[in-house]
Design a protein around this motif. Structure first.
Motif, PDB file in Angstrom:
ATOM      1  N   ARG A   1       0.816  -1.380  -0.314  1.00  0.00           N
ATOM      2  CA  ARG A   1       0.306   0.290  -0.217  1.00  0.00           C
ATOM      3  C   ARG A   1       0.436   1.318   0.076  1.00  0.00           C
ATOM      4  NH1 ARG A   1      -4.896  -0.056  -0.041  1.00  0.00           N
ATOM      5  NH2 ARG A   1      -6.250  -1.727   0.669  1.00  0.00           N
ATOM      6  N   ILE A   2       1.928   1.370   0.854  1.00  0.00           N
ATOM      7  CA  ILE A   2       2.809   2.554   0.428  1.00  0.00           C
ATOM      8  C   ILE A   2       3.304   2.946  -0.245  1.00  0.00           C
ATOM      9  CG2 ILE A   2       5.194   2.708   1.699  1.00  0.00           C
ATOM     10  CD1 ILE A   2       4.328   1.683   4.834  1.00  0.00           C
ATOM     11  N   ALA A   3       3.873   1.308  -1.542  1.00  0.00           N
ATOM     12  CA  ALA A   3       4.378   1.812  -2.534  1.00  0.00           C
ATOM     13  C   ALA A   3       3.375   1.820  -3.968  1.00  0.00           C
ATOM     14  CB  ALA A   3       4.605  -0.189  -2.926  1.00  0.00           C
ATOM     15  N   ILE A   4       2.665   1.689  -3.047  1.00  0.00           N
ATOM     16  CA  ILE A   4       1.250   2.422  -4.538  1.00  0.00           C
ATOM     17  C   ILE A   4       0.864   3.971  -3.301  1.00  0.00           C
ATOM     18  CG2 ILE A   4       0.761   0.283  -5.475  1.00  0.00           C
ATOM     19  CD1 ILE A   4      -1.537  -0.095  -4.138  1.00  0.00           C
ATOM     20  N   GLY A   5       1.009   4.356  -2.207  1.00  0.00           N
ATOM     21  CA  GLY A   5       0.755   5.931  -2.324  1.00  0.00           C
ATOM     22  C   GLY A   5      -0.521   5.190  -1.448  1.00  0.00           C
ATOM     23  N   ASP A   6      -0.764   3.989  -1.812  1.00  0.00           N
ATOM     24  CA  ASP A   6      -2.602   4.332   0.054  1.00  0.00           C
ATOM     25  C   ASP A   6      -1.899   4.495   1.021  1.00  0.00           C
ATOM     26  OD1 ASP A   6      -3.834   4.061  -2.766  1.00  0.00           O
ATOM     27  OD2 ASP A   6      -4.334   2.092  -2.568  1.00  0.00           O
ATOM     28  N   ALA A   7      -1.079   4.501   1.610  1.00  0.00           N
ATOM     29  CA  ALA A   7      -1.092   4.271   2.955  1.00  0.00           C
ATOM     30  C   ALA A   7       0.340   5.385   3.365  1.00  0.00           C
ATOM     31  CB  ALA A   7      -0.901   3.349   3.212  1.00  0.00           C
ATOM     32  N   VAL A   8       1.382   5.909   4.379  1.00  0.00           N
ATOM     33  CA  VAL A   8       2.037   6.649   5.108  1.00  0.00           C
ATOM     34  C   VAL A   8       2.311   5.296   5.244  1.00  0.00           C
ATOM     35  CG1 VAL A   8       2.377   8.880   6.506  1.00  0.00           C
ATOM     36  CG2 VAL A   8       0.155   8.994   5.130  1.00  0.00           C
ATOM     37  N   GLY A   9       4.209   5.617   5.059  1.00  0.00           N
ATOM     38  CA  GLY A   9       5.114   4.727   5.848  1.00  0.00           C
ATOM     39  C   GLY A   9       5.651   5.871   6.855  1.00  0.00           C
ATOM     40  N   GLU A  10       6.192   4.801   7.942  1.00  0.00           N
ATOM     41  CA  GLU A  10       6.413   5.177   9.142  1.00  0.00           C
ATOM     42  C   GLU A  10       7.864   6.570   8.629  1.00  0.00           C
ATOM     43  OE1 GLU A  10       8.759   1.787  10.636  1.00  0.00           O
ATOM     44  OE2 GLU A  10       7.303   0.654  10.336  1.00  0.00           O
ATOM     45  N   GLU A  11       8.617   6.181   7.385  1.00  0.00           N
ATOM     46  CA  GLU A  11       9.240   7.414   7.773  1.00  0.00           C
ATOM     47  C   GLU A  11       8.907   8.549   7.029  1.00  0.00           C
ATOM     48  OE1 GLU A  11       8.705   5.178   3.354  1.00  0.00           O
ATOM     49  OE2 GLU A  11      10.206   4.607   5.652  1.00  0.00           O
ATOM     50  N   GLU A  12       7.217   8.410   6.965  1.00  0.00           N
ATOM     51  CA  GLU A  12       6.326   9.593   6.234  1.00  0.00           C
ATOM     52  C   GLU A  12       5.597   9.835   6.763  1.00  0.00           C
ATOM     53  OE1 GLU A  12       5.370   8.676   1.812  1.00  0.00           O
ATOM     54  OE2 GLU A  12       7.446   7.801   1.161  1.00  0.00           O
ATOM     55  N   GLU A  13       5.907  10.217   8.102  1.00  0.00           N
ATOM     56  CA  GLU A  13       4.199  10.958   8.824  1.00  0.00           C
ATOM     57  C   GLU A  13       3.616  11.328   8.793  1.00  0.00           C
ATOM     58  OE1 GLU A  13       3.404   8.839  11.645  1.00  0.00           O
ATOM     59  OE2 GLU A  13       5.131   6.846  10.972  1.00  0.00           O
ATOM     60  N   PRO A  14       2.413  11.815   8.610  1.00  0.00           N
ATOM     61  CA  PRO A  14       1.815  13.152   8.831  1.00  0.00           C
ATOM     62  C   PRO A  14       1.972  14.184   9.324  1.00  0.00           C
ATOM     63  CG  PRO A  14       0.334  11.695   9.436  1.00  0.00           C
ATOM     64  CD  PRO A  14       1.760  10.907   8.759  1.00  0.00           C
ATOM     65  N   GLU A  15       1.992  15.852   8.609  1.00  0.00           N
ATOM     66  CA  GLU A  15       2.372  16.303   9.286  1.00  0.00           C
ATOM     67  C   GLU A  15       0.667  17.008  10.475  1.00  0.00           C
ATOM     68  OE1 GLU A  15       4.235  19.857   7.603  1.00  0.00           O
ATOM     69  OE2 GLU A  15       5.491  18.597   6.480  1.00  0.00           O
TER      70      GLU A  15
END
Length: 181
Positions: A166-180
């Motif tokens: 899901r992260i790879a296709i942009g459907d989920a936020v990865g650990e390194e990309e926490e939302p602000e």
């Protein structure tokens, strides 16, 4: 319950079956001048299994109800060959799941893509769960616990692999990309 064949096929018989199906291996140790050797038996069985699976795949119609009918007909032949012992069927299925897991995990990349990793773990989850039930049926509590532990670890890997995909296709936020916040 025994998984031993009363009359196991020899390497020569398996080689002959492959030749009859026009699938005789062209290279490898089994193609030596002395013919098929017993040490080549498992490799030859793998070749025969691949040929049969390809034949089933080609023969199976890919249209809704017809596909289901073809799969069921194949299953009837499978059940006829194995006989009435459900324990043997579980052993065969467990072995198949192990082969499937290894085949799914094969990848050209150094690290398999997350979907392949999740699929590998899903097959292993099924294999461990079947194994756990087999141990439970035999009142083997420790064997059941070990198999359940393997199933639980593999199930976690399934979820992680699906999340990574899901992260790879942009459907989920990865650990390194926490939302602000």
């Amino acid at each position: 319950m025994s998984t031993r064949s009363e009359r196991p096929a020899s390497a020569e018989q398996i080689h002959a079956a492959l030749a009859a199906l026009a699938a005789e291996p062209a290279t490898g140790p089994q193609a030596g001048p002395e013919g098929a050797r017993e040490t080549d038996r498992l490799r030859l069985l793998g070749s025969l299994l691949a040929k049969v699976e390809l034949e089933i795949t080609v023969a199976t119609r890919l249209t809704g109800e017809e596909e289901l009918e073809d799969v069921l007909e194949t299953m009837l032949g499978w059940a006829d060959q194995l006989g009435p012992d459900p324990g043997i069927a579980v052993n065969v299925l467990t072995n198949r799941l192990q082969r499937t897991a290894l085949q799914v995990s094969e990848s050209e990349a150094d690290e398999p893509p997350p979907g392949r990793e999740a699929s590998f773990a899903a097959a292993m989850t099924a294999m461990y769960t079947l194994s756990a039930q087999l141990h439970a049926d035999r009142d083997d509590v420790e064997g059941t616990r070990q198999a359940l532990s393997g199933a639980e670890e593999a199930l976690i890997d399934v979820m992680q692999g699906m999340h990574d995909l899901r992260i790879a296709i942009g459907d989920a936020v990865g650990e390194e990309e926490e939302p602000e916040s």
